[in-house]
Design an enzyme around this catalytic site. Structure first.
Site, PDB file in Angstrom:
ATOM      1  N   ASN A 169      43.342  28.575  12.919  1.00  0.00           N
ATOM      2  CA  ASN A 169      44.525  29.406  12.640  1.00  0.00           C
ATOM      3  C   ASN A 169      45.717  28.512  12.316  1.00  0.00           C
ATOM      4  O   ASN A 169      45.952  27.507  12.999  1.00  0.00           O
ATOM      5  CB  ASN A 169      44.816  30.230  13.911  1.00  0.00           C
ATOM      6  N   ASP A 237      54.444  38.846   9.980  1.00  0.00           N
ATOM      7  CA  ASP A 237      55.797  39.413  10.056  1.00  0.00           C
ATOM      8  C   ASP A 237      56.552  38.956   8.810  1.00  0.00           C
ATOM      9  O   ASP A 237      56.288  37.882   8.289  1.00  0.00           O
ATOM     10  CB  ASP A 237      56.533  39.093  11.366  1.00  0.00           C
TER      11      ASP A 237
HETATM   12  C1  XIL Z   1      55.358  32.616  19.626  1.00  0.00           C
HETATM   13  C2  XIL Z   1      55.677  33.802  20.525  1.00  0.00           C
HETATM   14  O1  XIL Z   1      55.816  34.941  19.713  1.00  0.00           O
HETATM   15  C3  XIL Z   1      56.941  33.540  21.312  1.00  0.00           C
HETATM   16  O2  XIL Z   1      57.136  34.564  22.281  1.00  0.00           O
HETATM   17  C4  XIL Z   1      56.868  32.195  22.006  1.00  0.00           C
HETATM   18  O3  XIL Z   1      58.124  31.916  22.616  1.00  0.00           O
HETATM   19  C5  XIL Z   1      56.512  31.089  21.023  1.00  0.00           C
HETATM   20  O4  XIL Z   1      55.307  31.407  20.380  1.00  0.00           O
HETATM   21  N1  XIL Z   1      52.614  30.646  15.824  1.00  0.00           N
HETATM   22  C6  XIL Z   1      51.744  31.032  16.823  1.00  0.00           C
HETATM   23  C7  XIL Z   1      52.216  31.914  17.914  1.00  0.00           C
HETATM   24  O5  XIL Z   1      50.546  30.717  16.743  1.00  0.00           O
HETATM   25  O6  XIL Z   1      51.579  31.626  19.138  1.00  0.00           O
HETATM   26  C8  XIL Z   1      53.710  31.839  18.084  1.00  0.00           C
HETATM   27  O7  XIL Z   1      54.094  32.814  19.041  1.00  0.00           O
HETATM   28  C9  XIL Z   1      54.414  32.023  16.767  1.00  0.00           C
HETATM   29  C10 XIL Z   1      54.012  30.962  15.788  1.00  0.00           C
END
Ligand code: XIL
Length: 302
Positions: A169, A237
């Site tokens: 990923n 997103d």
């Molecule tokens: C983010 C979360 O949404 C937040 O709550 C946390 O503070 C940081 O991590 N890539 C990823 C996710 O693989 O795990 C991340 O999630 C966003 C970017």
């Protein structure tokens, strides 16, 4: 169909969301999540710092809350994530070399074993490549244990939970022309040719004005799929609002639908206010839980 999950299921796909254990007491949140989605990813609760806060002492309490919510609401579960340079517990951040390699592999084995049989797909390794034009691995304590750390993690995950799909990923691998995308492609091709167990590639798909949905996004999805792996859009997103944002969501959904091996889409949260970048208003429901134009476009496209 009238929900995202049911619409995606019409073509054999899923539509998921990230779930935060701390919000499971918010009925506005759980009502939307239960109604609309059929796959769940724990937003933080299965990460390394959450599951192994002290070396050898595993804590599954928050991860299990998310997993149990998914099970009791009839949703499948995506595991996120077993090995990553970020959100490591302090003890791991301070480790290196063969001690770290052993600790990482033990973490993969223990966590994948705990969730064995419950996981549709694991993000075994997250974000291991560098941004920019180098096509190189990202420097990290894990990378410094040796270039084969990724395949070692995948082999350990397969041994622990043979039924789970095992995914690589990453973000910024959405544009087919970018060096990072091609570097991940080369790694997956190499893994497939040597029999390293890998089943899927996750495209995080965090889009904003500086990192827009690329014009060749469908080529990227089909390019990875051509290697004989599934592709999932794992953390979608998109910064924006109104019709413009809606059209971008439509583009992403259409890219997945165009590729038979694109098996599902997950958005990275429920309402804009739940987002890790809430000021971008990047999700499908507004702060009040109302469906946005982006929701209608997504449902329409599915
Ligand atoms: C983010 C979360 O949404 C937040 O709550 C946390 O503070 C940081 O991590 N890539 C990823 C996710 O693989 O795990 C991340 O999630 C966003 C970017």
């Amino acid at each position: 169909a009238t929900t995202l999950g049911a619409s995606a299921a019409q073509t054999g796909r899923y539509f998921g969301t990230a779930i935060s254990a701390g919000k499971l007491g918010d009925s506005a949140y759980t009502t939307i999540a239960a109604r609309e989605f059929d796959m769940v990813t724990a937003e933080n609760e299965m990460k390394l710092d959450a599951t192994e806060p002290n070396q050898g002492q595993f804590n599954y309490s928050a991860g299990d809350r998310v997993a149990n919510w998914a099970t009791s609401n009839g949703k499948r579960l995506r595991g996120h994530t077993l090995a990553w340079h970020s959100q490591q517990p302090g003890w791991m951040q301070n480790m290196s070399g063969s001690t770290l390699r052993t600790a990482m592999l033990n973490h993969v084995t223990q966590v994948a074993t705990h969730y064995k049989g419950k996981i549709y797909a694991w993000d075994v390794v997250n974000e291991a490549f560098a941004d920019g034009s180098s096509g190189a691995r990202r420097d990290s304590n894990l990378q410094r244990t040796g270039n084969d750390w990724i395949e070692a993690a995948f082999r350990a995950a397969r041994a622990a939970d043979p039924a789970a799909k095992l995914c690589y990923n990453d973000y910024n691998i959405d544009d087919w022309s970018h060096a990072k995308t091609q570097a991940v492609y080369s790694m997956v091709r190499d893994f497939k040719s040597r029999g390293v167990p890998i089943d899927c590639v996750g495209l995080q798909a965090h889009f904003n004005s500086g990192n827009p949905v690329p014009g060749n996004f469908t080529s990227t999805v089909s390019g990875f799929a051509a290697l004989g792996v599934d592709v999932q859009i794992t953390e979608l997103d998109i910064q924006g609002s109104g019709t413009d944002q809606a059209n971008k969501y439509r583009t992403v959904v259409n890219a997945c639908l165009a590729v038979p091996r694109c098996t599902g889409i997950t958005v990275w949260g429920v309402r804009d206010s739940d987002s890790w970048r809430a000021s971008d208003t990047p999700l499908l429901f507004d702060n009040g839980g109302n469906k946005k134009a982006a929701y209608n476009a997504t449902l329409d496209a599915l």
